[in-house]
Design an enzyme around this catalytic site. Structure first.
Site, PDB file in Angstrom:
ATOM      1  N   SER A 172      46.381 -10.732 103.121  1.00  0.00           N
ATOM      2  CA  SER A 172      47.822 -10.509 102.989  1.00  0.00           C
ATOM      3  C   SER A 172      48.211  -9.084 103.354  1.00  0.00           C
ATOM      4  CB  SER A 172      48.268 -10.784 101.545  1.00  0.00           C
ATOM      5  OG  SER A 172      47.619  -9.878 100.657  1.00  0.00           O
ATOM      6  N   HIS A 200      47.783 -16.715 106.674  1.00  0.00           N
ATOM      7  CA  HIS A 200      48.084 -16.238 105.328  1.00  0.00           C
ATOM      8  C   HIS A 200      48.808 -17.306 104.513  1.00  0.00           C
ATOM      9  CE1 HIS A 200      50.528 -13.398 102.561  1.00  0.00           C
ATOM     10  NE2 HIS A 200      49.412 -13.774 101.975  1.00  0.00           N
ATOM     11  N   GLU A 254      51.860 -17.710 107.070  1.00  0.00           N
ATOM     12  CA  GLU A 254      52.123 -16.720 108.105  1.00  0.00           C
ATOM     13  C   GLU A 254      50.969 -16.757 109.107  1.00  0.00           C
ATOM     14  OE1 GLU A 254      54.759 -13.229 106.021  1.00  0.00           O
ATOM     15  OE2 GLU A 254      52.620 -13.289 105.518  1.00  0.00           O
ATOM     16  N   ASN A 298      55.555  -9.757 102.715  1.00  0.00           N
ATOM     17  CA  ASN A 298      55.236  -8.573 101.914  1.00  0.00           C
ATOM     18  C   ASN A 298      55.923  -7.322 102.450  1.00  0.00           C
ATOM     19  OD1 ASN A 298      53.714 -10.064 100.175  1.00  0.00           O
ATOM     20  ND2 ASN A 298      51.732  -9.442 100.999  1.00  0.00           N
TER      21      ASN A 298
END
Length: 593
Positions: A427, A448, A460, A498
């Site tokens: 991540s 991800h 992702e 993120n």
């Protein structure tokens, strides 16, 4: 001394003013609607008639109650109509000059005991108050759109505001069924102060062509549980409005994260202000419509530049929660899965965890016992990566440690057959660093998943500069097969979710650190005003403060932006061992299990 607020004037009958007037009238107040435009006043009356008619149809109001509500709302074109008001709420355009004109005029019209409130979400309440003859009675009363539905009201005090005025509007908000949050005077207050920085970063991410508008919006909806993606939300708010708010925030903070992304200026100058103009980041069916229509930027469904490699068997490396969840996802979708851990015992424990998860699904009626047994039969536990010799796709889900992952990819390079796709679930670490640990970096890609993998729809898909086109096509096809939504992004810190989520969380910590607002008020503001499923401090404690700090440090190192530096309060809590729910204490304390 109590200040009764029975008769309330609303100055400005646009969408927000009309919504506030409805809340007040349905809350039993006498409402004086004031707008220089007869058309705006007519639309406000029509909107109230329509909404109350719907309420009667849904048995939320009786016919007589509807008539009473309508009778409590009167419209005028002159500010003199506010002479008898106990409270005046201005909701005119976000311009100091316009608002100052209204407040100066009201100074000469209303009674000395009347409270004056501004509905601004970006301009200085203190500056507006200081320009009046009675600054102690001026405050901010920030409703959220749509006012009848949104529970949050930010009550904004300046250094000049009398506590009695604050108390009076706080009581009013509660009597109207709202949740008042007390905040100080700074641009954006709590909710917009956190929200608009996030929206601005999303606009900048899109402008940099890092990801498509559809993928950015889908990532934040599916990865964070948000009701709307950031670019769609900017279109709803109005791109010109967002830029005004950000300009005010940047003037106050000088934080580059608040400096409006250039694309906001470009779109605004072109008249592409979002839904209200029919086009912004997206194109709409008509001005004011919420229906998105295809345009030149809309991706073509099902079109891939390369042919995917065949995938029948999948290897999952790891024995933790994420590895178990990913293995479960693949097995449920019909893939044969090899689940490899550092020992046969750990692999068996991971499979047992999957069995418990599937049993819960059976208990809840989400799958049959036969389907559970078939899924478990597809999973073969193994105590060594040598078991990956024949897999078509190898997915690692081991500790978030670059050295550990590089060693693992070196091993995968030796044991996996030629043509196998090698994926990392990192991540925050660079995918290319994993790829370079192999002799076939073109076969390596990021995949991800989000936790818990069986429930979260987002993946992702992270391409490096060396990833082959058919590898990318393979992973996208596999994501669809396992009923996940793939979004494409490049190999940089934070990817999409993120990179947008953690600066927002960090800014929330800074608010508490600066004693601007409390944990509870910030969490309430973001849940009630932003539609977030969890407040930032609830989420930080769930994620883990150490994990959050590590991600924020990675983002800061990658982008070198001072605004991304982790808040000292977060660093101090981690240093003290207060890591969130897993240690029993983070931003809040939790009962030990």
């Amino acid at each position: 001394m109590d200040i009764p607020l029975h008769t309330i004037a609303v100055v400005g009958l646009g969408t927000m003013g009309t919504g506030i007037a409805e809340v007040l009238a349905r809350g039993g107040r006498e409402v004086i609607g004031i707008d220089v435009s007869p058309e705006a006043a007519g639309r406000a009356v029509a909107a109230l008639e329509a909404s109350t008619a719907r309420a009667v149809q849904r048995d939320r109001l009786t016919g007589q109650e509807r008539l009473d509500v309508l009778a409590r709302f009167r419209t005028f074109s002159d500010l003199q109509a506010a002479a008898d008001a106990d409270l005046v709420i201005e909701v005119v355009p976000e311009s100091y000059e316009t608002k100052q004109q209204v407040f100066r005029a009201l100074d000469t019209i209303v009674r000395p005991t009347a409270v004056l409130a501004t509905g601004t979400n970006a301009l200085s309440v203190t500056r507006l108050a200081a320009d009046t003859s009675h600054p102690e009675r001026v405050l901010g009363l920030h409703f959220f759109n749509p006012a009848p539905a949104m529970k949050l009201v930010e009550v904004v005090s300046s250094v000049l505001t009398a506590p009695t005025a604050v108390d009076a509007v706080t009581v009013l908000a509660r009597e109207l069924g709202k949740e008042p949050v007390a905040v100080g005077d700074r641009p954006g207050f709590v909710a917009d102060g956190l929200l608009f920085g996030y929206l601005n970063q999303a606009a900048a991410m899109y402008e940099a062509k890092y990801a498509s508008r559809e993928d950015i919006d889908a990532a934040m909806r599916l990865g964070c549980g948000l009701p709307m993606g950031p670019l769609a939300l900017l279109d709803l708010i109005g791109i010109d409005t967002a830029r005004t708010v950000l300009e005010a925030m940047y003037t106050a903070s000088r934080d580059r994260l608040h400096a409006p992304a250039p694309i906001l200026k470009q779109l605004g100058n072109a008249g592409l202000t979002g839904r209200k103009s029919g086009r912004g980041f997206y194109t709409y069916d008509a001005p004011g419509s919420s229906d998105v229509v295809r345009d030149a930027l809309t991706p073509l469904d099902g079109v891939q530049a390369a042919t995917a490699r065949p995938v029948a068997s999948v290897g999952v490396a790891g024995s933790g929660t994420m590895a178990s969840g990913i293995a479960e996802v693949f097995a449920k979708a019909g893939y044969d899965v090899v689940l490899a851990a550092r020992s046969p015992e750990k692999a068996d424990t991971a499979k047992a965890r999957i069995a418990k998860s599937l049993a819960r699904s059976v208990d809840k009626g989400r799958m049959t016992a036969a389907a559970r047994d078939e899924t478990l039969a597809r999973i073969t536990p193994a105590g060594s990566l040598d078991a990956f010799a024949d897999v078509d796709l190898a997915v690692e889900a081991v500790a978030e440690d670059l050295e550990v992952k590089q060693q693992l990819f070196g091993t995968l390079d030796k044991v996996c057959k030629q043509g196998a796709v090698l994926a990392t679930t990192t991540s925050s670490l660079p995918v290319i660093a994993c790829a370079r640990a192999t002799s076939r970096p073109q076969d390596v890609i990021g995949m991800h998943f989000f936790n818990p993998a069986p429930a979260m729809k987002l993946v992702e898909v992270v391409r490096t500069v060396l990833t082959a086109d058919d590898v990318h096509a393979t992973v996208r096809e596999v994501c669809t097969a396992v009923r996940k939504h793939p979004v494409d992004c490049g190999d940089r810190a934070g990817f999409i979710v993120n990179a947008l989520l953690f600066p927002y969380l960090n800014n929330a910590v800074k608010m508490v650190q600066e004693h601007y607002a409390t944990l509870d008020d910030i969490d309430a503001a973001m849940k009630l005003g932003g539609g977030y499923p969890m407040g930032p401090f609830e989420l930080l404690d769930v994620v883990g403060l150490d994990v959050s700090l590590a991600i924020e440090r990675v983002l800061h190192r990658e982008f070198r932006d001072p605004g991304l530096a982790p808040a000292p309060l977060l660093e101090h809590l981690v240093a003290a061992g207060c890591l969130g729910r897993k240690t029993g204490r983070g931003f809040r304390e939790y009962a030990r299990r």
